[in-house]
Design an enzyme around this catalytic site. Structure first.
Site, PDB file in Angstrom:
ATOM      1  N   LYS A   1       0.841  -1.203   0.000  1.00 55.42           N
ATOM      2  CA  LYS A   1       0.000   0.000   0.000  1.00 55.42           C
ATOM      3  C   LYS A   1       0.870   1.245   0.000  1.00 55.42           C
ATOM      4  O   LYS A   1       0.656   2.167  -0.763  1.00 55.42           O
ATOM      5  CB  LYS A   1      -0.874  -0.054   1.251  1.00 55.42           C
ATOM      6  CG  LYS A   1      -2.235   0.480   1.190  1.00 55.42           C
ATOM      7  CD  LYS A   1      -3.276  -0.244   0.381  1.00 55.42           C
ATOM      8  CE  LYS A   1      -2.834  -1.225  -0.606  1.00 55.42           C
ATOM      9  NZ  LYS A   1      -3.703  -1.913  -1.424  1.00 55.42           N
TER      10      LYS A   1
ATOM     11  N   HIS B   1      19.574 -11.661   8.980  1.00 52.20           N
ATOM     12  CA  HIS B   1      20.320 -12.529   8.059  1.00 52.20           C
ATOM     13  C   HIS B   1      20.780 -11.750   6.824  1.00 52.20           C
ATOM     14  O   HIS B   1      20.953 -12.328   5.755  1.00 52.20           O
ATOM     15  CB  HIS B   1      19.464 -13.739   7.682  1.00 52.20           C
ATOM     16  CG  HIS B   1      19.162 -14.595   8.876  1.00 52.20           C
ATOM     17  ND1 HIS B   1      20.100 -15.419   9.453  1.00 52.20           N
ATOM     18  CD2 HIS B   1      18.053 -14.698   9.640  1.00 52.20           C
ATOM     19  CE1 HIS B   1      19.566 -16.020  10.510  1.00 52.20           C
ATOM     20  NE2 HIS B   1      18.322 -15.587  10.651  1.00 52.20           N
TER      21      HIS B   1
HETATM   22  C1  F6R Z   1      -3.083  -3.224  -4.863  1.00 55.29           C
HETATM   23  C2  F6R Z   1      -4.086  -3.810  -5.747  1.00 55.29           C
HETATM   24  C3  F6R Z   1      -3.657  -4.936  -6.607  1.00 55.29           C
HETATM   25  C4  F6R Z   1      -4.809  -5.938  -6.790  1.00 55.29           C
HETATM   26  C5  F6R Z   1      -4.398  -7.001  -7.826  1.00 55.29           C
HETATM   27  C6  F6R Z   1      -5.494  -8.032  -8.024  1.00 55.29           C
HETATM   28  O1  F6R Z   1      -3.624  -2.170  -4.116  1.00 55.29           O
HETATM   29  O2  F6R Z   1      -5.200  -3.366  -5.810  1.00 55.29           O
HETATM   30  O3  F6R Z   1      -2.520  -5.560  -6.112  1.00 55.29           O
HETATM   31  O4  F6R Z   1      -5.096  -6.524  -5.564  1.00 55.29           O
HETATM   32  O5  F6R Z   1      -4.131  -6.381  -9.051  1.00 55.29           O
HETATM   33  O6  F6R Z   1      -6.670  -7.447  -8.484  1.00 55.29           O
HETATM   34  P1  F6R Z   1      -8.045  -8.198  -8.356  1.00 55.29           P
HETATM   35  O7  F6R Z   1      -8.351  -8.303  -6.897  1.00 55.29           O
HETATM   36  O8  F6R Z   1      -9.026  -7.344  -9.092  1.00 55.29           O
HETATM   37  O9  F6R Z   1      -7.856  -9.547  -8.973  1.00 55.29           O
END
Ligand code: F6R
Length: 606
Positions: free
Chosen positions: A481, A500
């Site tokens: 995030k 490590h």
């Molecule tokens: C990070 C984010 C991405 C999604 C990933 C999967 O904030 O939003 O890492 O989690 O691209 O996306 P979905 O959940 O739509 O398959």
């Protein structure tokens, strides 16, 4: 990732409807935008590199008057972001917008070059436009041309198509990439998702694979590839236009974090009212499972890591959590009773869908954990459990992740009960915590001045996250995030692993965000935290409220107390401060929070 909108109707100016749709689709991520409008008996293209607002300036001209058009936001795959690579693409009689990737474009290009076609862009999408034109020349029929192209174009696509000899129709078809059709009495729409036309109609049709939509002002006709007319169900969306507004918040991300308590509550109560024992019946189709694969991408995979930790520790079922883009190539081993769980907010992530396909081909039982109703993953998995996060607009996921963690916690509870590893007392405590979870989340959102803490972070180049067990899984998400929206480099480490090697990067003032909320492991984690503190790290400690007596000056510089709850629910609480720290840090750096550079909301390419 790429957004499509199309409109036909007399009531509104096409440019206004298309611009509104493009603005709504901005969250998907893009680097250029464009539209094609039927005007004075010809199709006009207007394109702009950069934001939709740049395109808006270009179409802000009274002379631009049209009632039929298609438009697109492009996230570059083949060719740099530029006006000539942006959509719509026009080649001879065909103009189209495309979401997806044409995998065999170079073979088709060779063929088309031999037939005298020339190209002005570097994109696979222009090849698709030319190829449809070529099929039109061969068949002399638009529908046959589309059908032939459908078979020949490999990869994924959602197309909105105009033919320059048919000024009253938009054609659409899709393979893998999402496309929905909006309908009302006097106007029709097509879009990557319904939010793009929700301001005009809440009635929509889901276009399926191997179908072609013929869209005219007063009606939409759907046919199959053999040109048989298909009956179509019109669905009324319950989505509220309000749900896709910022509602006074500075950013969607902040609004969505504030919506987490409600979203988690709604998700939990869709599957149980008073007791997790109700799950024994509703999830009984998962009864004979002896091994679990959890497959997803990004944050969804990190939610899966929490589930892995819970299912293995609390239900004692072997569980692997793998990122979808690796899973397919790992030659996964299936027992007769393996369950493969696929997690996705959008339900359209190409890698996750491809992994699901493979598991199904291997005869494995599949379960989708999905937020978007009717999405490809929801349709294709054997069983589906919906998270009830509502629309998530910010590219960086927050509330959808939280609901995934909550729902997976219920799945973990189910398996633990199934294995007779939760006694009546455990069940009653979990039920109590579930009852309070949303109010506890609310208090945690309000609890601390996350902005004050972020002041210690926003000018740094590197930030570390440390934790063990469940806390480590949460560190992975907290670190993702932070880096995706603030562009600060950060790493998540299992707390015991740092010494490590990586501890050599810790110097005076290096921020370390340390998590000690996993009650089984906090003592060891605290020792590791003291090791980095002794080497000059600036430590922000997230620790369970009931461990207050362990918070000493040699352990941290700042502290955030996280209410204690059942191990199954700890994740939905602990993640909140991490999301808010990332948000406030990115704000202080002046970043574009809801649409971080290079990222797309729905990653529809592998
Ligand atoms: C990070 C984010 C991405 C999604 C990933 C999967 O904030 O939003 O890492 O989690 O691209 O996306 P979905 O959940 O739509 O398959």
């Amino acid at each position: 990732m790429c957004g499509i909108i199309g409109y036909i109707g007399k009531k509104q100016q096409a440019k206004e409807v298309l611009l509104h749709g493009l603005h709504t689709l901005e969250y998907r991520g893009y680097d250029s935008a464009g539209m094609a409008l039927w005007m004075q008996n010809q199709i006009q293209l207007i394109k702009a590199k950069g934001k939709v607002s740049v395109l808006a300036d270009k179409v802000n001209d009274d002379a631009i008057n049209s009632h039929i058009g298609i438009a697109h936001t492009r996230w570059a795959t083949h060719g740099v972001p530029s006006e000539h690579n942006s959509h719509p693409h026009q080649n001879k009689r065909v103009t189209l917008v495309h979401n997806g990737i044409i995998e065999n474009y170079h073979i088709l290009k060779e063929e088309l070059l031999q037939h005298g076609y020339t190209f002005t862009s570097e994109t696979d999408s222009e090849i698709a436009a030319a190829y449809i034109d070529y099929c039109y020349t061969q068949t002399n029929s638009k529908l046959e041309a589309l059908s032939k192209a459908y078979h020949e174009l490999k990869g994924s696509f959602a197309f909105g198509i105009l033919f320059d000899d048919d000024p009253s129709t938009i054609y659409a078809m899709r393979k893998q990439s999402p496309l929905v059709l909006g309908t009302s009495e006097d106007a029709q729409f097509l879009a990557s998702d319904i939010s793009a036309f929700l301001a005009y109609t809440n009635r929509y049709i889901i276009l399926q694979h191997e179908e072609i939509a013929i869209i005219k002002e007063h009606q939409i006709e759907i046919i199959d590839l053999q040109q048989n007319v298909l009956p179509k169900e019109v669905i009324v969306s319950e989505l509220d236009v309000q749900a896709i507004q910022k509602d006074g918040y500075d950013h969607f991300m902040l609004k969505e974090i504030h919506e987490e308590p409600q979203a988690v509550e709604k998700t939990i109560h869709s599957y149980m009212q008073d007791s997790i024992e109700e799950l024994k019946e509703s999830l009984s189709y998962l009864k004979d499972i002896d091994r679990i694969h959890i497959v997803a991408c990004g944050s969804a995979m990190y939610a899966g890591m929490i589930a892995k930790s819970l299912i293995e520790s609390q239900a004692r079922i072997q569980t692997d959590c793998v990122c979808a883009s690796e899973y397919r190539y790992q030659q996964p081993i299936y027992t007769k009773h393996t369950l493969a769980i696929f997690i996705s907010q959008s339900g359209e992530t190409a890698d996750t869908l491809a992994a699901l396909q493979m598991a199904k081909e291997e005869g494995c039982l599949t379960l989708g954990i999905v937020n978007v109703v009717g999405s490809s993953l929801a349709r294709e998995a054997d069983h589906v459990l919906y998270t009830k996060a509502g629309p998530e607009i910010s590219v960086a996921t927050t509330k959808a992740y939280c609901t995934q963690v909550a729902l997976l916690s219920l799945v973990a509870c189910y398996f633990a009960m199934k294995q007779n590893l939760l006694d009546a007392n455990n069940i009653s405590n979990i039920n109590k915590d579930l009852k309070n979870i949303s109010s506890t989340m609310e208090s945690l959102i309000q609890q601390t001045s996350y902005r004050d803490l972020a002041k210690h972070l926003y000018e740094k180049e590197h930030i570390f996250f440390l934790g063990r067990g469940l806390d480590y899984a949460l560190c992975m998400e907290g670190s993702l995030k932070l880096k995706e929206i603030s562009y600060i480099h950060s790493e998540a480490y299992p707390a015991g692993e740092l010494k490590h090697g990586t501890i050599s990067l810790i110097e005076e003032g290096t921020p370390v965000i340390a998590l000690a909320t996993d009650m089984d492991l906090y003592e060891k984690t605290l020792s590791n935290i003291k090791e980095v503190k002794a080497r000059g790290a600036y430590v922000i400690l997230l620790i369970s409220e009931n461990l207050k007596e362990h918070v000493t000056n040699d352990a941290c510089d700042d502290v955030i107390y996280v209410p204690e709850t059942s191990k199954f629910l700890q994740g939905v609480l602990t993640i909140i401060p991490l999301q808010l720290l990332a948000y406030e840090t990115a704000c202080l750096r002046g970043c574009e929070i809801d649409q971080p550079r290079n990222l797309a909301k729905s990653v529809t390419v592998e």
